[in-house]
Design a protein around this motif. Sequence first.
Motif, PDB file in Angstrom:
ATOM      1  N   ARG A  35     -48.987  46.072  14.119  1.00  0.00           N
ATOM      2  CA  ARG A  35     -47.641  45.742  13.670  1.00  0.00           C
ATOM      3  C   ARG A  35     -47.675  44.591  12.672  1.00  0.00           C
ATOM      4  N   TRP A  36     -46.707  44.596  11.787  1.00  0.00           N
ATOM      5  CA  TRP A  36     -46.427  43.454  10.922  1.00  0.00           C
ATOM      6  C   TRP A  36     -45.064  42.892  11.321  1.00  0.00           C
ATOM      7  N   TYR A  37     -45.047  41.589  11.530  1.00  0.00           N
ATOM      8  CA  TYR A  37     -43.822  40.854  11.788  1.00  0.00           C
ATOM      9  C   TYR A  37     -43.642  39.843  10.662  1.00  0.00           C
ATOM     10  N   ARG A  38     -42.429  39.308  10.560  1.00  0.00           N
ATOM     11  CA  ARG A  38     -42.199  38.187   9.664  1.00  0.00           C
ATOM     12  C   ARG A  38     -41.235  37.207  10.308  1.00  0.00           C
ATOM     13  N   GLN A  39     -41.332  35.963   9.850  1.00  0.00           N
ATOM     14  CA  GLN A  39     -40.490  34.914  10.422  1.00  0.00           C
ATOM     15  C   GLN A  39     -40.149  33.884   9.367  1.00  0.00           C
ATOM     16  N   THR A  40     -38.886  33.474   9.365  1.00  0.00           N
ATOM     17  CA  THR A  40     -38.433  32.379   8.527  1.00  0.00           C
ATOM     18  C   THR A  40     -37.980  31.242   9.443  1.00  0.00           C
ATOM     19  N   PRO A  41     -37.973  30.015   8.928  1.00  0.00           N
ATOM     20  CA  PRO A  41     -37.617  28.859   9.760  1.00  0.00           C
ATOM     21  C   PRO A  41     -36.255  29.038  10.429  1.00  0.00           C
ATOM     22  N   GLY A  42     -36.211  28.780  11.721  1.00  0.00           N
ATOM     23  CA  GLY A  42     -34.960  28.835  12.452  1.00  0.00           C
ATOM     24  C   GLY A  42     -34.549  30.215  12.904  1.00  0.00           C
ATOM     25  N   LYS A  43     -35.374  31.217  12.573  1.00  0.00           N
ATOM     26  CA  LYS A  43     -35.031  32.589  12.961  1.00  0.00           C
ATOM     27  C   LYS A  43     -36.109  33.169  13.864  1.00  0.00           C
ATOM     28  N   ARG A  45     -38.809  35.939  15.169  1.00  0.00           N
ATOM     29  CA  ARG A  45     -39.775  36.800  14.498  1.00  0.00           C
ATOM     30  C   ARG A  45     -39.215  38.229  14.471  1.00  0.00           C
ATOM     31  N   GLU A  46     -39.309  38.857  13.303  1.00  0.00           N
ATOM     32  CA  GLU A  46     -38.715  40.176  13.082  1.00  0.00           C
ATOM     33  C   GLU A  46     -39.819  41.220  12.875  1.00  0.00           C
ATOM     34  N   LEU A  47     -39.705  42.355  13.557  1.00  0.00           N
ATOM     35  CA  LEU A  47     -40.661  43.439  13.351  1.00  0.00           C
ATOM     36  C   LEU A  47     -40.377  44.109  12.009  1.00  0.00           C
ATOM     37  N   VAL A  48     -41.391  44.195  11.172  1.00  0.00           N
ATOM     38  CA  VAL A  48     -41.246  44.779   9.837  1.00  0.00           C
ATOM     39  C   VAL A  48     -41.653  46.249   9.843  1.00  0.00           C
ATOM     40  N   ALA A  49     -42.813  46.531  10.429  1.00  0.00           N
ATOM     41  CA  ALA A  49     -43.338  47.892  10.444  1.00  0.00           C
ATOM     42  C   ALA A  49     -44.447  47.984  11.477  1.00  0.00           C
ATOM     43  N   GLY A  55     -51.506  57.189  13.643  1.00  0.00           N
ATOM     44  CA  GLY A  55     -51.028  57.055  12.264  1.00  0.00           C
ATOM     45  C   GLY A  55     -49.524  57.185  12.105  1.00  0.00           C
ATOM     46  N   ASN A  56     -48.803  57.327  13.190  1.00  0.00           N
ATOM     47  CA  ASN A  56     -47.338  57.404  13.115  1.00  0.00           C
ATOM     48  C   ASN A  56     -46.782  56.028  12.769  1.00  0.00           C
ATOM     49  N   THR A  57     -45.757  56.013  11.956  1.00  0.00           N
ATOM     50  CA  THR A  57     -45.224  54.748  11.436  1.00  0.00           C
ATOM     51  C   THR A  57     -43.731  54.587  11.732  1.00  0.00           C
ATOM     52  N   HIS A  58     -43.308  53.327  11.788  1.00  0.00           N
ATOM     53  CA  HIS A  58     -41.902  52.983  11.945  1.00  0.00           C
ATOM     54  C   HIS A  58     -41.633  51.766  11.080  1.00  0.00           C
ATOM     55  N   TYR A  59     -40.407  51.687  10.580  1.00  0.00           N
ATOM     56  CA  TYR A  59     -40.036  50.583   9.697  1.00  0.00           C
ATOM     57  C   TYR A  59     -38.688  50.000  10.102  1.00  0.00           C
ATOM     58  N   ALA A  60     -38.547  48.716   9.846  1.00  0.00           N
ATOM     59  CA  ALA A  60     -37.240  48.095   9.955  1.00  0.00           C
ATOM     60  C   ALA A  60     -36.344  48.656   8.860  1.00  0.00           C
ATOM     61  N   ASP A  61     -35.043  48.734   9.155  1.00  0.00           N
ATOM     62  CA  ASP A  61     -34.109  49.269   8.163  1.00  0.00           C
ATOM     63  C   ASP A  61     -34.186  48.485   6.848  1.00  0.00           C
ATOM     64  N   SER A  62     -34.439  47.196   6.939  1.00  0.00           N
ATOM     65  CA  SER A  62     -34.447  46.339   5.757  1.00  0.00           C
ATOM     66  C   SER A  62     -35.643  46.596   4.847  1.00  0.00           C
TER      67      SER A  62
END
Length: 115
Positions: A35-43, A45-49, A55-62
């Motif tokens: 998995r790839w996550y991302r995080q910005t200060p004060g928020k 951690r968000e799952l990106v993909a 090999g099956n994949t999922h993505y955040a709507d964003s």
Amino acid sequence: QVQVVESGGGLVQPGGSLRLSCVASGMMFSSYVMRWYRQTPGKQRELVADIGSAGNTHYADSTKGRFTISRDNAKNTVYLQMNSLKPEDTAVYYCNAIRGPLVYWGQGTQVTVSS
């Protein structure tokens, strides 16, 4: 000893592209969901993909339609191709490996989208 190491972050202009890489060692890589996550200060951690062992994949709507996750089991590596980057994609991006109760994180790589 398990190690998860991200690379490929940096500064890019809006509309540009970056490819992140994550090498995981000391594990049976092909059996892990990556998995790839991302995080910005004060928020939170968000799952990106994510990409399963099959090999099956999922993505955040964003990120749908702009980001592509892939894996190369021969190289113990997962990639995140990021296109059409926006300022709101600015964050620290983390790689995560998970299999049942086993969870491993990388140290993160900074992505900054700015003109």
